[in-house]
Design a protein around this motif. Structure first.
Motif, PDB file in Angstrom:
ATOM      1  N   LEU A  34      -2.576   5.407   2.152  1.00  0.00           N
ATOM      2  CA  LEU A  34      -3.935   5.700   2.606  1.00  0.00           C
ATOM      3  C   LEU A  34      -4.660   4.391   2.876  1.00  0.00           C
ATOM      4  CD1 LEU A  34      -6.227   7.919   2.842  1.00  0.00           C
ATOM      5  CD2 LEU A  34      -6.690   7.478   0.435  1.00  0.00           C
ATOM      6  N   GLY A  35      -5.417   4.350   3.951  1.00  0.00           N
ATOM      7  CA  GLY A  35      -6.194   3.144   4.221  1.00  0.00           C
ATOM      8  C   GLY A  35      -6.765   3.203   5.622  1.00  0.00           C
ATOM      9  N   PRO A  36      -7.685   2.296   5.922  1.00  0.00           N
ATOM     10  CA  PRO A  36      -8.341   2.321   7.229  1.00  0.00           C
ATOM     11  C   PRO A  36      -7.375   2.008   8.367  1.00  0.00           C
ATOM     12  CG  PRO A  36      -9.086   0.436   5.936  1.00  0.00           C
ATOM     13  CD  PRO A  36      -8.205   1.242   5.049  1.00  0.00           C
ATOM     14  N   SER A  37      -7.789   2.289   9.565  1.00  0.00           N
ATOM     15  CA  SER A  37      -6.968   2.060  10.757  1.00  0.00           C
ATOM     16  C   SER A  37      -6.542   0.589  10.834  1.00  0.00           C
ATOM     17  CB  SER A  37      -7.777   2.445  11.995  1.00  0.00           C
ATOM     18  OG  SER A  37      -6.953   2.342  13.126  1.00  0.00           O
ATOM     19  N   GLY A  38      -5.259   0.368  11.096  1.00  0.00           N
ATOM     20  CA  GLY A  38      -4.764  -0.993  11.266  1.00  0.00           C
ATOM     21  C   GLY A  38      -4.346  -1.688   9.989  1.00  0.00           C
ATOM     22  N   CYS A  39      -4.378  -0.982   8.840  1.00  0.00           N
ATOM     23  CA  CYS A  39      -4.070  -1.648   7.575  1.00  0.00           C
ATOM     24  C   CYS A  39      -2.570  -1.781   7.332  1.00  0.00           C
ATOM     25  CB  CYS A  39      -4.741  -0.930   6.402  1.00  0.00           C
ATOM     26  SG  CYS A  39      -4.016   0.679   6.032  1.00  0.00           S
ATOM     27  N   GLY A  40      -1.745  -1.167   8.191  1.00  0.00           N
ATOM     28  CA  GLY A  40      -0.300  -1.363   8.056  1.00  0.00           C
ATOM     29  C   GLY A  40       0.480  -0.151   7.572  1.00  0.00           C
ATOM     30  N   LYS A  41      -0.149   1.014   7.539  1.00  0.00           N
ATOM     31  CA  LYS A  41       0.507   2.228   7.028  1.00  0.00           C
ATOM     32  C   LYS A  41       1.729   2.616   7.853  1.00  0.00           C
ATOM     33  CE  LYS A  41      -3.232   4.739   7.667  1.00  0.00           C
ATOM     34  NZ  LYS A  41      -4.158   3.743   8.239  1.00  0.00           N
ATOM     35  N   THR A  42       1.522   2.727   9.161  1.00  0.00           N
ATOM     36  CA  THR A  42       2.627   3.135  10.042  1.00  0.00           C
ATOM     37  C   THR A  42       3.750   2.099  10.009  1.00  0.00           C
ATOM     38  OG1 THR A  42       1.198   4.461  11.458  1.00  0.00           O
ATOM     39  CG2 THR A  42       3.241   3.665  12.443  1.00  0.00           C
ATOM     40  N   THR A  43       3.380   0.832   9.967  1.00  0.00           N
ATOM     41  CA  THR A  43       4.386  -0.235   9.899  1.00  0.00           C
ATOM     42  C   THR A  43       5.237  -0.093   8.633  1.00  0.00           C
ATOM     43  OG1 THR A  43       2.860  -1.656  11.116  1.00  0.00           O
ATOM     44  CG2 THR A  43       4.698  -2.740  10.006  1.00  0.00           C
ATOM     45  N   MET A  44       4.595   0.194   7.514  1.00  0.00           N
ATOM     46  CA  MET A  44       5.330   0.418   6.251  1.00  0.00           C
ATOM     47  C   MET A  44       6.310   1.568   6.408  1.00  0.00           C
ATOM     48  SD  MET A  44       4.244  -0.824   2.950  1.00  0.00           S
ATOM     49  CE  MET A  44       3.618   0.471   1.909  1.00  0.00           C
TER      50      MET A  44
END
Ligand code: ATP
Ligand code: MG
Length: 360
Positions: A34-44
């Protein structure tokens, strides 16, 4: 089967999207990123899937280093924000397709498709192609297609983001129920905190490629590790009020807030609160209202009143013009301009130091 990231970093050129992350997801566990847009979630998530190679660090599946393996070799099931269904195949064929990799009899395949279709309410549209169904239905087909196989783990990227509110609510519960029965590790990316709080066993809160806190939904809500997590989790947002620590005697601390004195029993933590300038975190539901001024109260004037059904949200301001959000039961009538004396429930109050780190 356990997913593990060890010291994982991802750089895109000069830019670091994920920085030195450690994460472990156990069998049967649902972890939300969970986190704001661009924080790296999809990359993880893409690094767990094998769609992206870490710049540093390693990925393990069941203690086995899979860092160099492809998504197929890792046998992951993914549902992405932008799902891809085969446009010329019917819903039924789309669901059946992943099953050909497994050596199932025709009747077993049909039974699996029927089960998944029922769980995701697709039974009536099995004969249609993707161009003949609604956006929400496409998303449900994508979810059904992921759960129909026997993958090593489930990876979801904003799986419910295109569904309307009602459907989202029932889907949350349904997906959770399906996952419970499968005993696989699951990672769900979302920027919707309600989705994370309701679906996750543990929530990983990220900011700028870094993990700010990992904890159960209760832990991140009740004991946020820092002001970022405190303001990110919970609606309406937690009030974060600048205060000055004027005195600590034993376990008791005296705080000066907007010219008023607040006493808190900090217990063991009292000696650890070194800084003078602190931030007091109080949830909007953690106030009781008094009509008279009294000890330990914050004086405010109500400015905006928002009925929310069973509760009312009051936006109020103190003398130093700081906004304070207060939620009261609907029965408690408050008018614009009313002066209120807010008594914080110290059991639901947090204290953060100058660096924004929780000290109590
Ligand atoms: N292939 C890429 N090349 C360069 N930069 C990238 C690439 N992929 C992602 N980024 C950058 O890395 C950062 C993290 O992106 P990511 O997609 O992981 O964010 P996110 O948390 O999923 O955001 P959102 O909630 O908007 O989906 C962003 O700043 C993004 O622009
Ligand atoms: Mg994303």
């Amino acid at each position: 089967m356990t997913i593990e990231l060890r010291n994982v970093t991802k750089n895109f050129g000069q830019f670091t999207a994920v920085r030195d992350v450690d994460l472990r997801v156990d069998a049967g566990e649902v972890v939300c990123l969970l986190g704001p847009s661009g924080c790296g979630k999809t990359t993880m998530l893409r690094m767990i899937a094998g769609l992206e190679t870490p710049s540093a660090g390693e990925v393990f599946f069941a203690e086995r280093n899979v860092t160099k393996l492809t998504p197929e070799q890792r046998n992951v099931a993914m549902v992405f924000q932008f799902y891809a269904l085969y446009p010329s195949l019917t819903v039924e064929q789309n669901l059946t397709f992943p099953l050909y990799a497994e050596n199932l009899s025709k009747s077993k395949r049909q039974a699996r498709v029927a089960d998944a279709a029922e769980i995701l309410q697709l039974t009536d549209i099995l004969d249609r192609t993707p161009s003949e169904i609604a956006e929400g239905e496409k998303q449900r087909v994508a979810v059904a297609r992921a759960i129909i196989r026997e993958p090593s783990c489930f990876l979801f990227d904003e799986p419910l983001s295109r569904l309307d509110v009602e459907l989202r609510e029932s889907m949350r519960a349904q997906i959770k129920e399906v996952l419970l029965g499968l005993s696989k590790p699951t990672v769900i990316v979302t920027h919707d905190q309600l989705e994370a709080l309701t679906m996750a066993d543990r929530i990983t809160i990220m900011r700028d490629g870094v993990i700010e806190q990992i904890g159960t939904p209760h832990e991140v809500f009740a004991k946020p590790a820092n002001v970022f997590v405190a303001s990110f989790i919970g609606t309406p947002q937690m009030n974060l009020l600048e205060a000055r620590l004027t005195d600590t005697t034993g376990q008791d601390a005296a705080l000066m807030l907007d010219g008023e004195l607040l006493k808190l029993n900090l217990g063991e933590a009292a000696s650890a609160v070194a800084s003078q300038e602190v931030t007091l975190g109080i949830r909007p539901r953690a106030f009781s209202l008094q009509s008279e001024t009294g000890a330990n109260s914050i004086t405010v004037s109500s400015e905006i009143i928002e009925p929310m059904g069973a509760e009312t949200l009051i936006h109020a301001r103190n003398k130093s013009d700081t906004e304070i959000r207060v939620v009261v039961p609907r029965e408690r009538r408050v008018q614009i301009g009313d002066v209120l004396h807010l008594v914080p429930d110290t059991g639901q109050t947090q204290l953060f130091n100058e660096q924004g780190k929780a000290v109590w």
